[in-house]
Design a protein around this motif. Structure first.
Motif, PDB file in Angstrom:
ATOM      1  N   GLU A  65      52.144 -27.779 -23.121  1.00 43.36           N
ATOM      2  CA  GLU A  65      52.310 -27.171 -21.801  1.00 43.36           C
ATOM      3  C   GLU A  65      53.576 -27.642 -21.090  1.00 43.36           C
ATOM      4  OE1 GLU A  65      51.709 -24.643 -18.747  1.00 43.36           O
ATOM      5  OE2 GLU A  65      50.572 -24.714 -20.624  1.00 43.36           O
ATOM      6  N   GLN A  66      53.906 -28.908 -21.249  1.00 48.60           N
ATOM      7  CA  GLN A  66      55.087 -29.435 -20.549  1.00 48.60           C
ATOM      8  C   GLN A  66      56.351 -28.701 -20.998  1.00 48.60           C
ATOM      9  OE1 GLN A  66      56.038 -33.547 -21.319  1.00 48.60           O
ATOM     10  NE2 GLN A  66      57.293 -33.736 -19.482  1.00 48.60           N
ATOM     11  N   ALA A  67      56.456 -28.437 -22.294  1.00 48.46           N
ATOM     12  CA  ALA A  67      57.627 -27.734 -22.803  1.00 48.46           C
ATOM     13  C   ALA A  67      57.699 -26.315 -22.248  1.00 48.46           C
ATOM     14  CB  ALA A  67      57.601 -27.706 -24.326  1.00 48.46           C
ATOM     15  N   LEU A  68      56.548 -25.654 -22.150  1.00 48.11           N
ATOM     16  CA  LEU A  68      56.538 -24.298 -21.581  1.00 48.11           C
ATOM     17  C   LEU A  68      56.954 -24.311 -20.116  1.00 48.11           C
ATOM     18  CD1 LEU A  68      53.324 -22.570 -23.014  1.00 48.11           C
ATOM     19  CD2 LEU A  68      55.716 -22.109 -23.601  1.00 48.11           C
ATOM     20  N   GLN A  69      56.450 -25.277 -19.377  1.00 47.73           N
ATOM     21  CA  GLN A  69      56.809 -25.361 -17.962  1.00 47.73           C
ATOM     22  C   GLN A  69      58.305 -25.599 -17.788  1.00 47.73           C
ATOM     23  OE1 GLN A  69      54.360 -28.314 -16.056  1.00 47.73           O
ATOM     24  NE2 GLN A  69      52.512 -27.060 -16.132  1.00 47.73           N
ATOM     25  N   THR A  70      58.857 -26.477 -18.598  1.00 51.19           N
ATOM     26  CA  THR A  70      60.295 -26.748 -18.525  1.00 51.19           C
ATOM     27  C   THR A  70      61.098 -25.496 -18.847  1.00 51.19           C
ATOM     28  OG1 THR A  70      59.956 -29.060 -19.150  1.00 51.19           O
ATOM     29  CG2 THR A  70      62.175 -28.155 -19.462  1.00 51.19           C
ATOM     30  N   ALA A  71      60.707 -24.796 -19.903  1.00 48.31           N
ATOM     31  CA  ALA A  71      61.446 -23.600 -20.327  1.00 48.31           C
ATOM     32  C   ALA A  71      61.345 -22.481 -19.304  1.00 48.31           C
ATOM     33  CB  ALA A  71      60.923 -23.130 -21.678  1.00 48.31           C
ATOM     34  N   ARG A  72      60.227 -22.383 -18.613  1.00 49.89           N
ATOM     35  CA  ARG A  72      59.981 -21.253 -17.717  1.00 49.89           C
ATOM     36  C   ARG A  72      60.351 -21.534 -16.274  1.00 49.89           C
ATOM     37  NH1 ARG A  72      54.018 -19.584 -20.231  1.00 49.89           N
ATOM     38  NH2 ARG A  72      54.823 -18.839 -22.261  1.00 49.89           N
ATOM     39  N   THR A  73      60.760 -22.750 -15.963  1.00 50.81           N
ATOM     40  CA  THR A  73      61.172 -23.049 -14.592  1.00 50.81           C
ATOM     41  C   THR A  73      62.512 -22.370 -14.310  1.00 50.81           C
ATOM     42  OG1 THR A  73      60.066 -25.195 -14.645  1.00 50.81           O
ATOM     43  CG2 THR A  73      61.773 -24.875 -12.963  1.00 50.81           C
ATOM     44  N   PRO A  74      62.557 -21.464 -13.346  1.00 53.72           N
ATOM     45  CA  PRO A  74      63.811 -20.742 -13.093  1.00 53.72           C
ATOM     46  C   PRO A  74      64.878 -21.672 -12.534  1.00 53.72           C
ATOM     47  CG  PRO A  74      62.164 -20.180 -11.441  1.00 53.72           C
ATOM     48  CD  PRO A  74      61.469 -21.023 -12.470  1.00 53.72           C
ATOM     49  N   MET A  75      66.098 -21.430 -12.960  1.00 56.77           N
ATOM     50  CA  MET A  75      67.201 -22.247 -12.448  1.00 56.77           C
ATOM     51  C   MET A  75      67.689 -21.683 -11.115  1.00 56.77           C
ATOM     52  SD  MET A  75      70.352 -21.139 -14.977  1.00 56.77           S
ATOM     53  CE  MET A  75      69.349 -21.290 -16.453  1.00 56.77           C
ATOM     54  N   ILE A  76      68.341 -22.525 -10.347  1.00 58.49           N
ATOM     55  CA  ILE A  76      68.899 -22.132  -9.048  1.00 58.49           C
ATOM     56  C   ILE A  76      70.418 -21.995  -9.221  1.00 58.49           C
ATOM     57  CG2 ILE A  76      69.280 -22.798  -6.661  1.00 58.49           C
ATOM     58  CD1 ILE A  76      66.642 -24.371  -6.810  1.00 58.49           C
ATOM     59  N   LEU A  77      70.935 -20.794  -8.906  1.00 56.59           N
ATOM     60  CA  LEU A  77      72.374 -20.578  -8.952  1.00 56.59           C
ATOM     61  C   LEU A  77      72.939 -20.679  -7.539  1.00 56.59           C
ATOM     62  CD1 LEU A  77      72.713 -17.547 -11.410  1.00 56.59           C
ATOM     63  CD2 LEU A  77      72.953 -19.993 -11.907  1.00 56.59           C
ATOM     64  N   THR A  78      74.018 -21.373  -7.395  1.00 54.56           N
ATOM     65  CA  THR A  78      74.655 -21.504  -6.084  1.00 54.56           C
ATOM     66  C   THR A  78      75.849 -20.562  -5.981  1.00 54.56           C
ATOM     67  OG1 THR A  78      76.104 -23.285  -6.846  1.00 54.56           O
ATOM     68  CG2 THR A  78      73.978 -23.917  -5.931  1.00 54.56           C
ATOM     69  N   ASP A  79      76.128 -20.122  -4.773  1.00 48.09           N
ATOM     70  CA  ASP A  79      77.294 -19.293  -4.500  1.00 48.09           C
ATOM     71  C   ASP A  79      78.403 -20.225  -4.023  1.00 48.09           C
ATOM     72  OD1 ASP A  79      79.300 -17.680  -3.391  1.00 48.09           O
ATOM     73  OD2 ASP A  79      77.875 -16.199  -2.628  1.00 48.09           O
ATOM     74  N   PRO A  80      79.465 -20.403  -4.795  1.00 51.37           N
ATOM     75  CA  PRO A  80      80.506 -21.374  -4.424  1.00 51.37           C
ATOM     76  C   PRO A  80      81.269 -20.994  -3.166  1.00 51.37           C
ATOM     77  CG  PRO A  80      81.260 -20.020  -6.253  1.00 51.37           C
ATOM     78  CD  PRO A  80      79.821 -19.681  -6.039  1.00 51.37           C
ATOM     79  N   TYR A  81      81.131 -19.757  -2.712  1.00 52.59           N
ATOM     80  CA  TYR A  81      81.824 -19.337  -1.498  1.00 52.59           C
ATOM     81  C   TYR A  81      80.994 -19.564  -0.246  1.00 52.59           C
ATOM     82  CZ  TYR A  81      85.614 -17.159  -4.140  1.00 52.59           C
ATOM     83  OH  TYR A  81      86.697 -16.950  -4.947  1.00 52.59           O
ATOM     84  N   ARG A  82      79.756 -19.982  -0.444  1.00 52.12           N
ATOM     85  CA  ARG A  82      78.879 -20.246   0.715  1.00 52.12           C
ATOM     86  C   ARG A  82      78.793 -21.746   0.937  1.00 52.12           C
ATOM     87  NH1 ARG A  82      73.697 -16.157   0.045  1.00 52.12           N
ATOM     88  NH2 ARG A  82      74.865 -14.204   0.294  1.00 52.12           N
ATOM     89  N   PRO A  83      78.914 -22.185   2.174  1.00 53.59           N
ATOM     90  CA  PRO A  83      78.861 -23.633   2.459  1.00 53.59           C
ATOM     91  C   PRO A  83      77.468 -24.200   2.199  1.00 53.59           C
ATOM     92  CG  PRO A  83      78.910 -22.321   4.509  1.00 53.59           C
ATOM     93  CD  PRO A  83      79.131 -21.360   3.380  1.00 53.59           C
TER      94      PRO A  83
END
Length: 376
Positions: A358-376
């Motif tokens: 289960e831990q591996a599935l949770q790690t794989a399925r956790t969505p990443m956060i993308l940042t906008d470099p033009y936003r402070p």
């Protein structure tokens, strides 16, 4: 006349520096790594670009990956299959050109690339691998009787393409990623072919990035990023903002900013995929050892965690096994409830079962956060 390369703002220069730093970090990781999941990551990123989502083709990344691997029993239409494999061939060709010492851009190269992408659609009225024989329009999606964009007259094509090829071969002070974005805009605006101009323009952009020599095309193409719905909408909005006819005498700073955002977030995406692949592999190694299974089965479980499924042929190839060995391993994993078989024999895939770590599935399925470099 081509679009003039705009000057970069302080924010643009800062974002470009961040992109360069991330790409250099990825280069060091890729070149110095002997990690067992690197080949799988390459295949996934190639398939993610080849799925051609931006063109409206309905092929998932995992289906595209299976098609590229040579699987015949993939449930996609014949058209989607052709489009996916054509784009994959193009990416492979671009990869072979990245370090050619006497490389030069020319019209023959561009037409040959177009044939790779569009040869399966060739007709006398819509020829592949040669300039369009007449006018071409991009219709308004709201009303097919309205031209949202009319490309330059066919008589202008030779001069415009000569100018573009000369510009591609010329020395320039502009950063390579900016040049790549400008090449994309120039080619898609000239629209020299009857069909496939968008794909060709994005392929040319990828080729310029590959020739830069920092990252292989599968790590640097922004095709998959452009295929995300919100990004696709903004992409076409920016192209439409250029006006209904070819007018290169305008400022395109917004186009450059959009592409810098794409480069930045694609680099974030690749880095995130790298980090998750590493973490999932480590977690699966621990789980496999606890189950008393052969360590090679981590490969199959990693595919399932990261992409949703594994096929026997893919596992067999990845681990250098005989068909019997691969079948036995997958059967054992099924008996333990770690995997569950789905589909008939030739099209059979294996997905996560109730006992999958289960831990591996949770790690794989956790969505990443993308940042906008033009936003402070």
């Amino acid at each position: 006349m081509l679009f003039p390369v705009p000057g970069l703002t302080k924010d643009d220069l800062r974002v470009l520096a961040e992109i360069d730093a991330m790409r250099e970090h990825l280069r060091r990781l890729v070149q110095g790594a002997s990690v067992p999941w690197l080949d799988g990551l390459r295949k996934y990123l190639t398939a993610d670009a080849a799925s051609n989502t931006i063109e409206g083709f309905k092929v998932s990344t995992i289906d595209a990956q299976d098609l590229i691997a040579g699987e015949r029993d993939v449930e996609v239409s014949a058209e989607d299959r052709e489009e996916t494999l054509a784009y994959q061939r193009m990416m492979t060709y671009i990869q072979t050109l990245h370090d050619v010492s006497d490389f030069r851009y020319d019209k023959g190269l561009l037409n040959a690339m177009h044939w790779m992408l569009q040869g399966h659609r060739h007709t006398p009225r819509r020829p592949a691998g040669q300039w369009r024989p007449g006018p071409v329009y991009v219709t308004d999606p709201r009303d097919a009787s309205v031209a949202a964009y009319t490309a330059p007259d066919v008589q202008q094509l030779p001069d415009l393409m000569n100018e573009l090829v000369d510009w591609l071969n010329a020395d320039s002070q502009a950063p390579p990623l900016v040049r790549a974005a400008m090449a994309h805009l120039d080619l898609v605006s000239i629209h020299p072919w009857s069909d496939g101009n968008g794909r060709m323009s994005r392929s040319l952009q990828t080729l310029l990035i590959a020739r830069e020599g920092v990252l292989a095309p599968e790590f640097s193409s922004i095709e998959a990023w452009l295929g995300r719905p919100g990004n696709t909408w903004q992409y076409y909005q920016l192209l439409n903002a250029r006006g209904p006819q070819y007018r290169p005498d305008q400022d395109v700073s917004d186009w450059i900013r959009f592409n810098l955002l794409a480069y930045h977030q694609q680099a974030q995406t690749v880095q995130g995929r790298w980090d998750r692949s590493a973490a999932v592999w480590e977690q699966l190694e621990t789980a496999v050892a606890a189950l008393g299974l052969d360590s090679r089965t981590v490969s199959a479980l990693h595919d399932v965690a990261m992409t949703g499924r594994v096929r026997r042929a893919g596992y067999e190839l990845a681990e250098g096994l005989s068909t019997h060995q691969a079948q036995r391993d997958l059967r054992d994993l099924g008996e333990l409830g770690v995997l569950v078989a789905s589909g008939r024999t030739r099209a059979r895939t294996y997905v996560a079962g109730p006992q999958f770590p289960e831990q591996a599935l949770q790690t794989a399925r956790t969505p990443m956060i993308l940042t906008d470099p033009y936003r402070p």
